[in-house]
Motif scaffolding. Structure first.
Motif, PDB file in Angstrom:
ATOM      1  N   ASN A 261       0.829  -1.201   0.000  1.00  0.00           N
ATOM      2  CA  ASN A 261       0.000   0.000   0.000  1.00  0.00           C
ATOM      3  C   ASN A 261       0.864   1.253   0.000  1.00  0.00           C
ATOM      4  O   ASN A 261       0.579   2.211  -0.707  1.00  0.00           O
ATOM      5  CB  ASN A 261      -0.930   0.017   1.214  1.00  0.00           C
ATOM      6  CG  ASN A 261      -2.089  -0.941   1.074  1.00  0.00           C
ATOM      7  OD1 ASN A 261      -2.467  -1.331  -0.021  1.00  0.00           O
ATOM      8  ND2 ASN A 261      -2.659  -1.322   2.200  1.00  0.00           N
TER       9      ASN A 261
ATOM     10  N   GLY B 133       2.207   1.889  -3.420  1.00  0.00           N
ATOM     11  CA  GLY B 133       1.231   1.886  -4.496  1.00  0.00           C
ATOM     12  C   GLY B 133       1.218   0.613  -5.316  1.00  0.00           C
ATOM     13  O   GLY B 133       0.834   0.623  -6.479  1.00  0.00           O
TER      14      GLY B 133
ATOM     15  N   CYS C 159      -9.537  -1.625   7.761  1.00  0.00           N
ATOM     16  CA  CYS C 159      -8.869  -0.337   7.638  1.00  0.00           C
ATOM     17  C   CYS C 159      -8.615   0.229   9.024  1.00  0.00           C
ATOM     18  O   CYS C 159      -9.224  -0.192  10.009  1.00  0.00           O
ATOM     19  CB  CYS C 159      -9.670   0.642   6.781  1.00  0.00           C
ATOM     20  SG  CYS C 159     -11.234   1.200   7.481  1.00  0.00           S
TER      21      CYS C 159
ATOM     22  N   SER D 230      -3.323   3.964   9.453  1.00  0.00           N
ATOM     23  CA  SER D 230      -2.181   3.897   8.543  1.00  0.00           C
ATOM     24  C   SER D 230      -2.039   2.584   7.785  1.00  0.00           C
ATOM     25  O   SER D 230      -1.339   2.526   6.794  1.00  0.00           O
ATOM     26  CB  SER D 230      -0.886   4.135   9.324  1.00  0.00           C
ATOM     27  OG  SER D 230      -0.661   3.043  10.202  1.00  0.00           O
TER      28      SER D 230
ATOM     29  N   GLY E  65      -5.070   2.692   5.388  1.00  0.00           N
ATOM     30  CA  GLY E  65      -5.656   3.848   6.069  1.00  0.00           C
ATOM     31  C   GLY E  65      -7.059   4.134   5.570  1.00  0.00           C
ATOM     32  O   GLY E  65      -7.325   4.058   4.375  1.00  0.00           O
TER      33      GLY E  65
ATOM     34  N   SER F 207      -7.481   6.968   2.814  1.00  0.00           N
ATOM     35  CA  SER F 207      -7.008   6.505   1.509  1.00  0.00           C
ATOM     36  C   SER F 207      -8.004   5.508   0.908  1.00  0.00           C
ATOM     37  O   SER F 207      -8.338   5.576  -0.279  1.00  0.00           O
ATOM     38  CB  SER F 207      -5.633   5.865   1.648  1.00  0.00           C
ATOM     39  OG  SER F 207      -5.218   5.282   0.443  1.00  0.00           O
TER      40      SER F 207
ATOM     41  N   ASN G 212     -11.163   5.286   1.547  1.00  0.00           N
ATOM     42  CA  ASN G 212     -12.377   6.020   1.190  1.00  0.00           C
ATOM     43  C   ASN G 212     -12.259   6.633  -0.198  1.00  0.00           C
ATOM     44  O   ASN G 212     -13.230   6.673  -0.955  1.00  0.00           O
ATOM     45  CB  ASN G 212     -12.653   7.094   2.238  1.00  0.00           C
ATOM     46  CG  ASN G 212     -14.074   7.609   2.183  1.00  0.00           C
ATOM     47  OD1 ASN G 212     -15.008   6.875   1.830  1.00  0.00           O
ATOM     48  ND2 ASN G 212     -14.255   8.852   2.530  1.00  0.00           N
ATOM     49  N   ASN G 213     -11.057   7.079  -0.571  1.00  0.00           N
ATOM     50  CA  ASN G 213     -10.833   7.644  -1.909  1.00  0.00           C
ATOM     51  C   ASN G 213     -10.843   6.575  -3.004  1.00  0.00           C
ATOM     52  O   ASN G 213     -11.032   6.888  -4.175  1.00  0.00           O
ATOM     53  CB  ASN G 213      -9.505   8.400  -1.954  1.00  0.00           C
ATOM     54  CG  ASN G 213      -9.553   9.684  -1.161  1.00  0.00           C
ATOM     55  OD1 ASN G 213     -10.594  10.302  -1.024  1.00  0.00           O
ATOM     56  ND2 ASN G 213      -8.418  10.076  -0.622  1.00  0.00           N
ATOM     57  N   LYS G 214     -10.623   5.325  -2.629  1.00  0.00           N
ATOM     58  CA  LYS G 214     -10.584   4.224  -3.604  1.00  0.00           C
ATOM     59  C   LYS G 214     -11.943   3.596  -3.848  1.00  0.00           C
ATOM     60  O   LYS G 214     -12.116   2.842  -4.778  1.00  0.00           O
ATOM     61  CB  LYS G 214      -9.608   3.134  -3.138  1.00  0.00           C
ATOM     62  CG  LYS G 214      -8.168   3.591  -3.064  1.00  0.00           C
ATOM     63  CD  LYS G 214      -7.286   2.508  -2.486  1.00  0.00           C
ATOM     64  CE  LYS G 214      -5.863   3.004  -2.313  1.00  0.00           C
ATOM     65  NZ  LYS G 214      -5.019   1.997  -1.654  1.00  0.00           N
TER      66      LYS G 214
END
Length: 102
Positions: A7, A10, A67, A70, A94, A97, A99-101
């Motif tokens: 993670n 990336g 989740c 970190s 995290g 992060s 939530n953005n995915k």
């Protein structure tokens, strides 16, 4: 630990949005106060130190995404779940992060 490193750099190619669309359950393993400060909508809060005594709240047949803040506690939670017979568990890292995915 390997998931956290993937993670971090990336390298994680998991399609978390697709997993959620297919019914995955997000388990946020931060403390109650951390969760109260912000979390992913419809996630379940079970702090990692209380996870083993709350396994009955989770369905072993469902995909679970863990989740935290970190990715370290969620990695521990993934291991706890897998050691208790959960087959499809992903460390989402995290929560912000993740939530953005999704």
């Amino acid at each position: 630990m390997l998931d956290a490193i993937k993670n971090l750099f990336g390298m994680d190619k998991t399609d978390y949005a697709d997993l959620v669309k297919q019914g995955a359950v997000i388990v946020d393993v931060r403390s109650k106060s951390e969760y109260a400060g912000g979390h992913i909508k419809n996630s379940i809060n079970i702090p990692v130190d209380q996870l083993e005594k709350n396994l009955s709240k989770l369905n072993k047949d469902k995909t679970i995404i863990t989740c935290c803040a970190s990715g370290m506690r969620s990695a521990s939670a993934k291991n706890i779940l897998q050691n208790n017979g959960f087959k499809s568990v992903h460390n989402g890292g995290g929560w912000a992060s993740l939530n953005n995915k999704i």
